[in-house]
Design an enzyme around this catalytic site. Sequence first.
Site, short mmCIF file in Angstrom:
data_model
loop_
_atom_site.label_atom_id
_atom_site.label_comp_id
_atom_site.label_asym_id
_atom_site.label_seq_id
_atom_site.Cartn_x
_atom_site.Cartn_y
_atom_site.Cartn_z
N ASP A 24 0.83 -1.20 0.00
CA ASP A 24 0.00 0.00 0.00
C ASP A 24 0.86 1.25 0.00
OD1 ASP A 24 -2.37 1.41 0.02
OD2 ASP A 24 -2.57 1.39 2.20
N ASN A 26 1.41 3.37 -2.91
CA ASN A 26 1.98 3.80 -4.19
C ASN A 26 1.47 5.17 -4.62
OD1 ASN A 26 3.41 1.39 -4.47
ND2 ASN A 26 1.74 0.39 -5.58
N TRP A 29 2.76 7.99 -2.42
CA TRP A 29 4.18 8.19 -2.69
C TRP A 29 4.36 9.08 -3.91
CZ3 TRP A 29 7.50 6.99 -6.73
CH2 TRP A 29 8.87 6.98 -6.45
N SER A 69 -7.16 -5.61 -5.78
CA SER A 69 -8.28 -6.20 -5.06
C SER A 69 -9.58 -6.11 -5.87
CB SER A 69 -8.48 -5.49 -3.71
OG SER A 69 -9.10 -4.24 -3.89
N THR A 70 -10.56 -6.87 -5.46
CA THR A 70 -11.87 -6.81 -6.11
C THR A 70 -12.50 -5.43 -5.91
OG1 THR A 70 -12.80 -7.82 -4.09
CG2 THR A 70 -12.35 -9.29 -5.96
N ASN A 72 -10.72 -2.62 -6.02
CA ASN A 72 -9.96 -1.62 -6.76
C ASN A 72 -10.61 -1.22 -8.08
OD1 ASN A 72 -6.66 -2.81 -5.73
ND2 ASN A 72 -7.99 -1.26 -4.81
N TRP A 73 -11.61 -1.98 -8.53
CA TRP A 73 -12.34 -1.58 -9.74
C TRP A 73 -13.07 -0.26 -9.54
CZ3 TRP A 73 -11.10 -4.17 -13.97
CH2 TRP A 73 -10.69 -5.50 -13.87
N ILE A 199 -6.75 -4.97 7.35
CA ILE A 199 -6.31 -6.09 6.50
C ILE A 199 -6.95 -6.05 5.11
CG2 ILE A 199 -5.77 -7.55 8.45
CD1 ILE A 199 -8.38 -9.01 8.05
#
Length: 246
Positions: A24, A26, A29, A69-70, A72-73, A199
């Site tokens: 996690d 990115n 950053w 992840s599911t 992230n769509w 998590i």
Amino acid sequence: MDVAAKNSKTGAGEGPRHVAIIMDGNGRWAQSRGRPRLFGHHAGARRVREVVECCPALGVKYLTIFAFSTENWKRTQVEVAGLMSLFRRYISKEMNALAEQNVRVRFIGDRPRLDAKLIALMDRLEEKTAGNTGTHLTIALNYGGRDEVARATKRLAQDVASGALDPENVDEETLPKYLDTHVLPDPDLVIRTSGEARISNFLLWQSAYAEYEFIDTLWPDFTAEEMGRLCGKFGARDRRFGAVKT
């Protein structure tokens, strides 16, 4: 892999055999540097190689990374499209190196929603590294823990309905055989970078007895040295798994 091997637990003084990482930070950053979020994802992808390469020296046989992840769509179409392009580029670029380094690569998650070119590359990388015996790298792509359990439960129910499985024989050792990770041992250590302490639907069943480390480091800044420090810290823990030492 038999149940005893799958559920083996590291003892006091031993480093983790299986490390799982929620990569996690990115986007933050990149934004802290005045760059678009995808710039951070590219930097994060480059960091994966260093972490994979340090695993043998640390005694880490299994490394599982949370790539997409599911959930992230729900991100912008531009970011999702950029991530899918990054995954295709990463697999194409790293395929030969991973094979030469004796890394065994697997993907977990719900593949059908991914585009055909990406799925073909995933299949090719798995096939190319299938005989490798070094680090086992598992990449969670379009993965969600609840989704995985739901898909596993559906397959289990189908076997019960067909008569292939007696419901009286279903116990806590049964469901793991239907999970995406059925050939892997459960993680000993789960690391989440970026300062978030949750998590995020990652390896929900498998991490029941894992140790957790929530660190402030953003993923593109995560180093082999920090990986080593966390593995060493893990080895100093007294893991009783519900028992009391006398």
